[in-house]
Design a protein around this motif. Structure first.
Motif: not given
Length: 373
Positions: A171, A174-175, A189, A199, A252, A254, A275, A277
């Protein structure tokens, strides 16, 4: 004729391995290579349990190599260093994450992106340069090229920082890469599990405003009161989701289960970035018009290269970022895997290798009996 795992290398090692796609782990004698000039040997003290371990021992991704010793969130103490090693000395705290090798010469490697090297070698379930299988951290020791070993600052507790080597960097990377770490930005998140809770912690350490997006209303108190998120959205509540449209600079994601992307894309501001992940096992539907009309990006990110992983560990030490863990003995692993499959963990199991991984007294003992005893 190929050698047995015990005879491939000169150094005796012991761990727990899956022999087939049943996912059953049991005691396993094998071997590690001798410590070379550029190698570091670690006595493993703790190893995190990642969801990918569960996928791999059951061959759910179709590429499993058995017998398999899982584990890529490995931390311990350096017990030997090669004569060309410069970054480590005996007694140092150190760790090994997802990688133990790469080509070291391609554009990705030259730009500190070893995880994207086409010849990268995973810490387990892969074949090393010498043609032998790699075995992971559910074991007593490991020998790794210095380049792929991470220094751990003294103030980081090993048991709760082991998951940083996968969940943390997955995490953090990508941040940083997608410009979602600037103070004052508003980050979403999606999902509050092993990756999601990391994250939230890293985002708050960066100075971001954080909104957790979850299907579970019951997680709101945890997200806001304990982890420090600024707000919480129930993704199944149309009113909440409508009210939050166009408010996030990035998300993000997840979530590893199949889920709709449109509601998340709608939460983004123009030029926002979603993004991925998490790794759902089936394709997701991607609506294009919302991307065109908002110049929005849907991207993916793996973990991170070695330089960035070290940067992340140092940042975590400075800002006191660690994972929330449940430390377990080695023989609890089957119950842990069952609980992991049901998302019944807050938020990462970590095996106490140093205190609970014991080689059987009798090398010829019935391994199944040991496993079930």
């Amino acid at each position: 004729m190929s050698k047995s795992p015990e005879e491939e290398h000169p150094r005796k090692a012991f761990g727990w391995a899956a022999r087939d796609a049943s996912g059953i782990l049991s005691p396993f004698n094998f071997s590690r290579r001798a410590n070379g000039d550029e190698d570091v040997t670690l006595k493993i003290l703790y190893c995190g349990v990642c969801h990918s371990d569960l996928h791999n021992i059951k061959n759910e991704w179709g590429n499993s190599i058995f017998p398999m010793v899982p584990g890529h969130e490995i931390v311990g103490i350096v017990t030997e260093v090669g004569k060309k090693v410069t970054k480590f000395k005996v007694g140092d705290k150190a760790g090994v994450g997802c990688l133990v090798g790469s080509c070291r010469a391609c554009p990705n490697c030259n730009q500190d992106g070893e995880i994207y090297c086409s010849e990268m070698i995973l810490s387990y379930n892969a074949i090393y340069h010498d043609g032998t299988p790699t075995y992971g951290g559910y074991s007593d020791m490991i020998v790794v090229d210095e380049h792929f070993v991470i220094r751990f600052p003294e103030n980081l507790p090993l048991e709760s920082s082991a998951p940083l080597l996968c969940a943390g960097i997955t995490v953090y990377s990508p941040m940083k890469y997608f410009g979602l770490s600037k103070p004052g930005m508003h980050l979403g998140v999606a999902g509050l599990g092993g990756l999601g809770h990391m994250a939230v912690k890293f985002a708050k350490a960066f100075g971001l405003k954080v909104t957790v997006i979850s299907t579970s209303p019951s997680k709101e108190e945890e997200a806001v009161e304990r982890l420090g998120a600024d707000s919480f959205l129930v993704s199944r509540d149309p009113k909440q989701m409508e009210a939050a449209k166009g408010t996030l600079d990035g998300i993000i994601d997840t979530v590893s289960a199949v889920h709709p992307l449109l509601p998340l894309i709608d939460l983004l501001k123009s030029h926002g970035k979603l993004v991925m992940v998490g790794a759902p096992d089936k394709p997701l539907e991607l609506p294009v018009f919302p991307l065109l009309l908002g110049r929005k990006i849907v991207a993916g990110s793996a973990s991170g290269g070695m330089k960035e992983t070290q940067e992340m560990i140092d940042f975590a030490a400075k800002h006191n970022v660690t994972a929330d863990v449940e430390v377990i003995p080695m023989d609890y692993i089957h119950t842990a895997m069952e609980r992991l499959a049901k998302a019944d963990v807050r938020y990462r199991f970590v095996i106490d290798i140093g205190n609970s991984l014991k080689a059987p007294d009798n090398g010829n003992a019935n391994l199944n009996q040991i496993m079930q005893g």
